[in-house]
Design a protein around this motif. Structure first.
Motif, PDB file in Angstrom:
ATOM      1  N   PRO A 193     -23.018  13.387  35.728  1.00 61.55           N
ATOM      2  CA  PRO A 193     -21.649  13.745  35.329  1.00 61.55           C
ATOM      3  C   PRO A 193     -21.241  13.048  34.032  1.00 61.55           C
ATOM      4  N   GLU A 194     -21.852  11.892  33.770  1.00 56.80           N
ATOM      5  CA  GLU A 194     -21.654  11.184  32.497  1.00 56.80           C
ATOM      6  C   GLU A 194     -22.957  11.294  31.705  1.00 56.80           C
ATOM      7  N   PRO A 195     -23.079  12.301  30.856  1.00 57.45           N
ATOM      8  CA  PRO A 195     -24.352  12.522  30.161  1.00 57.45           C
ATOM      9  C   PRO A 195     -24.716  11.436  29.156  1.00 57.45           C
ATOM     10  N   ASP A 196     -23.755  10.595  28.801  1.00 56.67           N
ATOM     11  CA  ASP A 196     -24.065   9.508  27.864  1.00 56.67           C
ATOM     12  C   ASP A 196     -24.661   8.300  28.567  1.00 56.67           C
ATOM     13  N   ALA A 197     -25.042   8.460  29.845  1.00 54.65           N
ATOM     14  CA  ALA A 197     -25.632   7.342  30.600  1.00 54.65           C
ATOM     15  C   ALA A 197     -26.966   7.725  31.224  1.00 54.65           C
ATOM     16  N   VAL A 198     -27.654   8.723  30.665  1.00 53.93           N
ATOM     17  CA  VAL A 198     -28.922   9.174  31.259  1.00 53.93           C
ATOM     18  C   VAL A 198     -29.971   8.073  31.191  1.00 53.93           C
ATOM     19  N   PHE A 199     -30.262   7.582  29.986  1.00 50.32           N
ATOM     20  CA  PHE A 199     -31.284   6.535  29.878  1.00 50.32           C
ATOM     21  C   PHE A 199     -30.815   5.246  30.545  1.00 50.32           C
ATOM     22  N   HIS A 200     -29.536   5.000  30.535  1.00 52.55           N
ATOM     23  CA  HIS A 200     -28.985   3.818  31.213  1.00 52.55           C
ATOM     24  C   HIS A 200     -29.442   3.798  32.668  1.00 52.55           C
ATOM     25  N   HIS A 201     -29.338   4.925  33.351  1.00 51.34           N
ATOM     26  CA  HIS A 201     -29.739   4.999  34.753  1.00 51.34           C
ATOM     27  C   HIS A 201     -31.260   5.060  34.904  1.00 51.34           C
ATOM     28  N   SER A 211     -30.642  -1.958  14.366  1.00 55.35           N
ATOM     29  CA  SER A 211     -31.054  -1.264  13.149  1.00 55.35           C
ATOM     30  C   SER A 211     -31.098   0.237  13.387  1.00 55.35           C
ATOM     31  N   SER A 212     -30.872   1.008  12.337  1.00 54.25           N
ATOM     32  CA  SER A 212     -30.918   2.461  12.445  1.00 54.25           C
ATOM     33  C   SER A 212     -32.284   2.934  12.909  1.00 54.25           C
ATOM     34  N   MET A 213     -32.301   3.959  13.743  1.00 55.64           N
ATOM     35  CA  MET A 213     -33.509   4.680  14.118  1.00 55.64           C
ATOM     36  C   MET A 213     -34.566   3.788  14.757  1.00 55.64           C
ATOM     37  N   SER A 214     -34.153   2.782  15.503  1.00 50.43           N
ATOM     38  CA  SER A 214     -35.108   1.862  16.116  1.00 50.43           C
ATOM     39  C   SER A 214     -35.178   2.109  17.620  1.00 50.43           C
ATOM     40  N   THR A 215     -36.345   2.500  18.105  1.00 50.72           N
ATOM     41  CA  THR A 215     -36.521   2.699  19.550  1.00 50.72           C
ATOM     42  C   THR A 215     -36.395   1.375  20.299  1.00 50.72           C
ATOM     43  N   PHE A 216     -36.736   0.265  19.656  1.00 50.68           N
ATOM     44  CA  PHE A 216     -36.567  -1.078  20.227  1.00 50.68           C
ATOM     45  C   PHE A 216     -35.098  -1.288  20.590  1.00 50.68           C
ATOM     46  N   GLY A 217     -34.224  -0.984  19.629  1.00 55.69           N
ATOM     47  CA  GLY A 217     -32.792  -1.130  19.874  1.00 55.69           C
ATOM     48  C   GLY A 217     -32.276  -0.136  20.895  1.00 55.69           C
ATOM     49  N   TYR A 218     -32.806   1.087  20.862  1.00 57.02           N
ATOM     50  CA  TYR A 218     -32.365   2.110  21.818  1.00 57.02           C
ATOM     51  C   TYR A 218     -32.601   1.651  23.264  1.00 57.02           C
ATOM     52  N   VAL A 219     -33.773   1.069  23.506  1.00 54.36           N
ATOM     53  CA  VAL A 219     -34.089   0.612  24.860  1.00 54.36           C
ATOM     54  C   VAL A 219     -33.114  -0.480  25.287  1.00 54.36           C
ATOM     55  N   ALA A 220     -32.864  -1.442  24.399  1.00 51.20           N
ATOM     56  CA  ALA A 220     -31.969  -2.558  24.736  1.00 51.20           C
ATOM     57  C   ALA A 220     -30.561  -2.073  25.032  1.00 51.20           C
ATOM     58  N   GLN A 221     -30.024  -1.199  24.190  1.00 52.41           N
ATOM     59  CA  GLN A 221     -28.640  -0.753  24.382  1.00 52.41           C
ATOM     60  C   GLN A 221     -28.489   0.073  25.656  1.00 52.41           C
ATOM     61  N   GLY A 222     -29.514   0.879  25.983  1.00 47.85           N
ATOM     62  CA  GLY A 222     -29.449   1.683  27.195  1.00 47.85           C
ATOM     63  C   GLY A 222     -29.502   0.835  28.453  1.00 47.85           C
TER      64      GLY A 222
END
Length: 551
Positions: free
Chosen positions: A310-318, A466-477
């Motif tokens: 229901p909250e699509p901005d939390a997919v990777f979070h879950h 940093s922009s476009m960093s998968t490292f950062g994406y994982v941490a924020q999720g």
């Protein structure tokens, strides 16, 4: 008389504060002995709480707020996202991680939780070591397809940097949930040394021994069974998917959704093609992208995805909190560093600096980091004078963790906050766990540190990436945070203006999305006109990401 009465009350308050501090100090001294007597071995977060309390006592402050530190999240199952029953010694992080998080994060929907329980049952019924799996291997070995197979599978190839591999596995897992497939992860790159098993009573690792596709890790654009090739050559696929007989179907298909995927490969995201692929028992997927936004654009998946998220901005979070639990070795790195440098701080700030290639240290990037953190009030400004200020015992303590392949940015930030007083009186300490200098993807020691640092970043209160960093994406999720993203300057000779901005969601960006609407004869269209919560990425204008539903 009134002044005398006030002074007396103040003296009483001081005596009371000292008395409470004395009693509490005695309790703190007794706690280690109690832990020894009861045989406690891995106190983790309680040990961090004791550090915080002792720090408060040492300050000599009358403020006893340290008795009530910002509460960690103590729901070890994350609201039912995880399941009880695992042997805790085999994976300490699974049930301990919540106690290290101040941010409890979003709650998973009941529908997602029930879907995860069904997936776990599927993994146990059809995964490696079962009769159904042996039967499926024999079918694959025969080179022939089968009508209505008992179990179907998707194999996720472990490829490129650790951040890419984590996002690829999460993408494959969501696809498995949507299509009732067993997820099997390529065990290359020491997956079992980095992560715990996510499924109770089953494995997510593909056993290499006996798997007929011995060269699957080398599948590429030229692989004959690549789905894009078969579509292009009109072997299968297209609008007549329902007319393809079982005999015409391949025993497996290789799904190539890498950065160099062609338009034919991206027909994977069309309804007709999905109807056909559902009939193929084995899929092998290679991607270095987070393809989840593309799955939201498949009409056949939308209703199910709306119920799951229901909250699509939390997919990777879950999905990230469900799938990726640090191994005991990695968890030891995380908790020791956390307890030593982060636990006692009232504010924890993560700064992730991604340097591509062998670029030299950049004063411009350092200036961008300091401008961003100070302008957005993430870190205090420093005074120009180096003269010492009178310490403020009530000032907030701030701990900064910097992750980067280079040490220069950490050294400069640390020196700045050591050599200059802050304008707010806050005490800022700066730390960096490691600096490998160069990325060595696939090297276990390198990936171990990288995974530990991603996780440490996810435990901070605010995050700069940093922009476009998968490292950062994982941490924020994992952390459930919308990060402040350091923008890449439009002109390399000019600094970025503004230096950063808070992202629209905590979801990762899909860098190479499909650029067409399958219902309009596969012509280009803006994805947001199809699904409003699939929007453009701020750090990569050509990419798309999931955002919250409007209204």
């Amino acid at each position: 008389m009134e002044a005398t009465k006030t002074e007396k009350l103040a003296d009483d308050d001081k005596r009371w504060s000292k008395a409470v501090s004395f009693v509490f100090a005695a309790v703190l001294m007794a706690v280690p002995l109690l832990l020894i007597f009861v045989g406690g071995r891995n106190i983790g977060a309680p040990g961090a709480w004791i550090q915080t309390a002792v720090a408060g006592l040492r300050q000599g402050s009358n403020d006893l707020s340290f008795l009530h530190p910002r509460r960690a999240h103590n729901d070890r199952l994350y609201g039912g996202l995880l399941i009880d029953g695992f042997h805790e010694e085999s994976c300490h992080s699974r049930y301990q991680s919540a106690t290290y998080r101040r941010n409890a994060g979003r709650r998973a929907s009941p529908y997602l939780i029930s879907k995860l329980r069904r997936q776990e049952a599927l993994q146990r019924r059809c995964g490696p070591g079962t009769a159904a799996y042996s039967k499926a291997l024999e079918q694959l070995r025969s080179g022939k397809s089968v009508a209505s197979p008992e179990c179907s599978y998707i194999v996720s190839i472990s490829y490129r940097g650790l951040g890419n591999r984590i996002l690829a596995a999460a993408s494959a897992f969501l696809y498995a949930l949507l299509t009732d497939r067993v997820l099997l992860v390529d065990p290359s790159n020491a997956v079992d040394e980095l992560f715990c098993e996510p499924f109770l009573g089953a494995t997510w690792l593909l056993p290499p021994a006996g798997f007929p596709l011995t060269n699957y890790t080398n599948f590429n654009m030229d692989t004959a069974e690549r789905y894009g090739n078969m579509v292009k050559d009109k072997v299968i696929g297209g609008d007549a998917a329902d007319d393809v007989s079982t005999a015409q179907l391949p025993a497996f298909a290789y799904v190539h959704l890498n950065h160099d995927a062609t338009m034919d490969d991206k027909y994977f995201f069309c309804d007709d093609d999905q109807r056909l692929l559902r009939r193929v028992q084995w899929l092998v997927m290679r991607t270095d992208n987070y393809i989840v936004p593309g799955l939201f654009l498949v009409p056949a998946f939308r209703e199910e995805l709306d119920k799951l998220f229901p909250e699509p901005d939390a997919v990777f979070h879950h999905l990230g909190r469900y799938l990726f639990h640090p191994s005991n070795h990695v968890w030891g790195l995380v908790t020791r560093y956390y307890n030593t440098y982060l636990a006692a701080a009232q504010q924890r700030v993560g700064i992730q600096v991604r340097i591509f290639g062998a670029l030299p240290d950049s004063p411009a990037l350092l200036q961008q980091i300091t401008s961003c953190t100070q302008k957005e009030n993430l870190l205090p400004e420093v005074l120009a004078t180096r003269e010492p200020m009178s310490p403020d015992p009530g000032a907030k303590s701030v701990s900064v963790i910097v992750t980067s392949l280079k040490s220069w940015y950490y050294d400069e930030l640390k020196s700045m906050y050591w050599e200059h007083a802050t304008a707010t009186g806050e005490a800022v300490s700066v730390h960096q766990p490691s600096h490998e200098e160069f990325q060595r993807s696939g090297a276990t020691s390198h990936d171990t540190k990288a995974w530990a640092e991603m996780y440490l970043l996810s435990l901070t209160d605010v995050l700069v990436t940093s922009s476009m960093s998968t490292f950062g994406y994982v941490a924020q999720g994992l952390g459930g945070m919308r990060p402040w993203v350091l923008y890449k300057p439009a002109n390399s000779s000019a600094p970025a203006d503004p230096p950063c901005g808070q992202d629209v969601s905590m979801e990762p960006c899909y860098f190479k999305p499909l650029s067409y609407d399958c219902r309009r004869q596969k012509q280009w269209t803006d994805p947001s006109t199809i699904v409003p919560h699939v929007q453009g990425c701020r750090d990569a204008g050509w990419g798309v990401k999931l955002v919250g539903r409007s209204g």
